[in-house]
Scaffold this active site. Sequence first.
Site, PDB file in Angstrom:
ATOM      1  N   GLU A 124       0.836  -1.196   0.000  1.00 50.99           N
ATOM      2  CA  GLU A 124       0.000   0.000   0.000  1.00 50.99           C
ATOM      3  C   GLU A 124       0.877   1.256   0.000  1.00 50.99           C
ATOM      4  OE1 GLU A 124      -3.558   1.815   2.786  1.00 50.99           O
ATOM      5  OE2 GLU A 124      -2.803  -0.196   3.206  1.00 50.99           O
ATOM      6  N   SER A 171      32.969  16.504  23.737  1.00 43.92           N
ATOM      7  CA  SER A 171      33.012  15.056  23.935  1.00 43.92           C
ATOM      8  C   SER A 171      32.725  14.794  25.415  1.00 43.92           C
ATOM      9  CB  SER A 171      34.356  14.501  23.509  1.00 43.92           C
ATOM     10  OG  SER A 171      35.365  15.061  24.307  1.00 43.92           O
ATOM     11  N   GLU A 221      21.775   6.980  30.072  1.00 46.24           N
ATOM     12  CA  GLU A 221      21.375   6.556  28.726  1.00 46.24           C
ATOM     13  C   GLU A 221      22.394   5.579  28.159  1.00 46.24           C
ATOM     14  OE1 GLU A 221      21.188  10.118  26.326  1.00 46.24           O
ATOM     15  OE2 GLU A 221      19.855  11.102  27.741  1.00 46.24           O
ATOM     16  N   LYS A 257      25.117   4.487  25.615  1.00 41.96           N
ATOM     17  CA  LYS A 257      26.030   5.211  24.731  1.00 41.96           C
ATOM     18  C   LYS A 257      26.070   4.440  23.417  1.00 41.96           C
ATOM     19  CE  LYS A 257      30.539   7.450  24.738  1.00 41.96           C
ATOM     20  NZ  LYS A 257      30.993   7.039  23.431  1.00 41.96           N
ATOM     21  N   ARG A 298      30.167  15.697  13.703  1.00 35.36           N
ATOM     22  CA  ARG A 298      30.824  16.331  14.838  1.00 35.36           C
ATOM     23  C   ARG A 298      32.198  16.862  14.421  1.00 35.36           C
ATOM     24  NH1 ARG A 298      34.451  14.658  18.671  1.00 35.36           N
ATOM     25  NH2 ARG A 298      34.379  15.876  20.584  1.00 35.36           N
ATOM     26  N   LYS A 342      24.048  11.634  32.892  1.00 37.51           N
ATOM     27  CA  LYS A 342      23.830  13.074  32.739  1.00 37.51           C
ATOM     28  C   LYS A 342      23.068  13.632  33.937  1.00 37.51           C
ATOM     29  CE  LYS A 342      23.480  12.554  27.723  1.00 37.51           C
ATOM     30  NZ  LYS A 342      22.657  12.609  26.520  1.00 37.51           N
ATOM     31  N   CYS A 394      37.487 -18.568 -14.459  1.00 39.45           N
ATOM     32  CA  CYS A 394      38.074 -19.293 -13.311  1.00 39.45           C
ATOM     33  C   CYS A 394      36.988 -20.175 -12.698  1.00 39.45           C
ATOM     34  CB  CYS A 394      38.604 -18.309 -12.271  1.00 39.45           C
ATOM     35  SG  CYS A 394      39.132 -19.121 -10.744  1.00 39.45           S
TER      36      CYS A 394
END
Length: 664
Positions: A33, A80, A111, A113, A134, A285, A426
């Site tokens: 669809e 970083s 979290e 990484k 970055r 964090k 071959c």
Amino acid sequence: MNIKQKIEILQHELTHAQYLYYVKDAPLMSDYEYDQKYRELVNLETAHPEYIVSSSPTQRIGLKVEGPFDKVVHGRPMLSLSNVFNADEVRGFDNRITKELGRRTSGYVVELKIDGLAVNLHYEHGVLIRAVTRGDGRVGEDVTANVRTIKSIPLYLENAPDFIEIRGEAYMPHSEFKRINEERDEEGLPTFVNPRNAAAGSLRQQDPAITANRNLAFFAYAIGSEAGANIHTQQELLHRLEDFHFSVNPHYRLCHTVDEIIEAIDYWNIKRHELPYDTDGMVIKVNDFDDQEILGSTAKDPKWATAFKYAPEEVETIVKDITINVGRTGVLTPTGELEPVFVSGTNVKRVTLHNQDFITEKDIRIGDHVVIHKAAEIIPEVIRVLTDKRTGTEEPFVIPNTCPVCESPTVRRDGEAAIRCTNAYCPAIEKEQIIHFASRDAMNIDGLGPSIVENLISYKLIKNVVDLYHLTVDDLVIMERMGKKSAENLVKAIADSKTRGLDRVLYGLGIRLIGSKAASTIASVVGSMDRFLTITKEELIAVEEIGPTMADSIVDYRNNPQHIAIINGLMQAGLTMTVNVADEIGNEMDGEIVVLTGKLESMGRSEASKILESHGAKVTGSVSKKTTLVVAGEDSGSKLAKANELGIRVINEEELLALIKSWS
Ligand code: IVH
């Protein structure tokens, strides 16, 4: 409704369908669809180009980027993260925060990484206008054309401020990494060492159609610039990103104590091996943005966050020998034969050494002690040689300048890592091509595996794939260990394969860069082999997901008279050279998200997937809350256990067959 409204509705509907499919893993409509609507939109937009907007789902793949990527200075540097490696260092991090604030902070968001590449997305008036890598943190590269092809990245944000920067990680899922490396190995291209490198290489393509084919994904985790003014915590920010329809990694946890942080770290140290993408640690964090502000940053990293790095599983073994395999395209691939060793759950005996550059760069010698690990949790890889352990008896290895199979000279083309046999006839190349043709995702000829192909060739019964279709039972029974019954079965299996359809034939031909997905896209566009033989490069490039490099490869393939002879031979043998439309029309499984696990005797998992997908199901690799059905074959393992745990409907092979039968 006027044309403009019609176009806008389709643009909107397809954008939403992409979001549900790629971000929520909960498809709204069947692939069939979707394709129909997509084509309708392309047709309308072609007739009325004035209504094309850059955020239309048809505009994900743009033109080739010429020359080097533009450099872009980040508005705010992309910092970083400092690292911690054990529980004591996590406590040290928490103590520093408490000391600096003069009180405890209210909590930490922990979290995963993700091991990919940080990308900065710029949205102006909601429209994705720029995507920058970055780079060194200060200056990155403009990779907008490539990032636009990542389907989990929205091209337009609803209710966005005038300008907003979204940051996150572009990554390559394991399944893609495996698929691409298998294809590259076959094509003689250097394979990627790990999913991160593969993602990086994919983002730096000149041709966005190639990036689109790599199926990268993206997790958002930060908002740069000042636009996040109304957001007060990292947790709120992640919710806001979800509202914008970004994919946010679901496995974050809000922790209030160091013990909880350490618990999360320990939990994911084991569990992360089951994730379908690479992670190399956890990011901790400070949740409260005011506290983040007070803590500030050093020149390099924020003081309010740190990364816990997991030690990669590395083991030592010995390279006992290096052997050479000649593949379908004539590439000589070196393999390290190892002293067997247990790594991340399996016994590893062999490791690919990719090509001469890899061997030279790592200075791998026969007899060396080496450290290996598993890339993408599956593929063994040599990380380094333990040169201290050398005794002086180790032998350097150079890929020979003659083919180990046919003794013809080998060459290395300019700009390629691969060393190839120069003999188009071959026996190794012909053999591998036939094996590929018969393989499951191509013509799926039951019983025609590598050793039978080898035998058929050595008995001089076949030289190429056309010969397969002229084999008789009488031909076959002269072979050792081939009884009448097995000969009959093989002849029948070969005959049965004639009706697989154009997509399988195109994939089976083994055209460079044309994997099974591209082959089926091309098949549905051309509709017939006759048209495939005449479609122009420009027409091919106009197809979504087919770029100039792939189009060139198809044109090159057709320019070779030997290839045309093979195609003609297959036509004469009576193979179906059109698309099997009948396969595409079922909608009985619309909305179902199915996982196949264990061994399916009657058809194999890829065949079963194709059938289920052609009836509207979405087939995925891992069991989650969204899974609606698990088909458990013999020896089903952890996926079956997980399905039971989550109370998901499970059926066995017999029930699957009954289900399929009920549709006809
Ligand atoms: S936060 C200032 N969160 O890790 C905050 N980074 O070593 C910087 N990464 O360059 C980033 N997953 O490429 C953050 N959940 C996550 C992450 C993550 C992966 C990467 C990112 C960054 C690197 C820092």
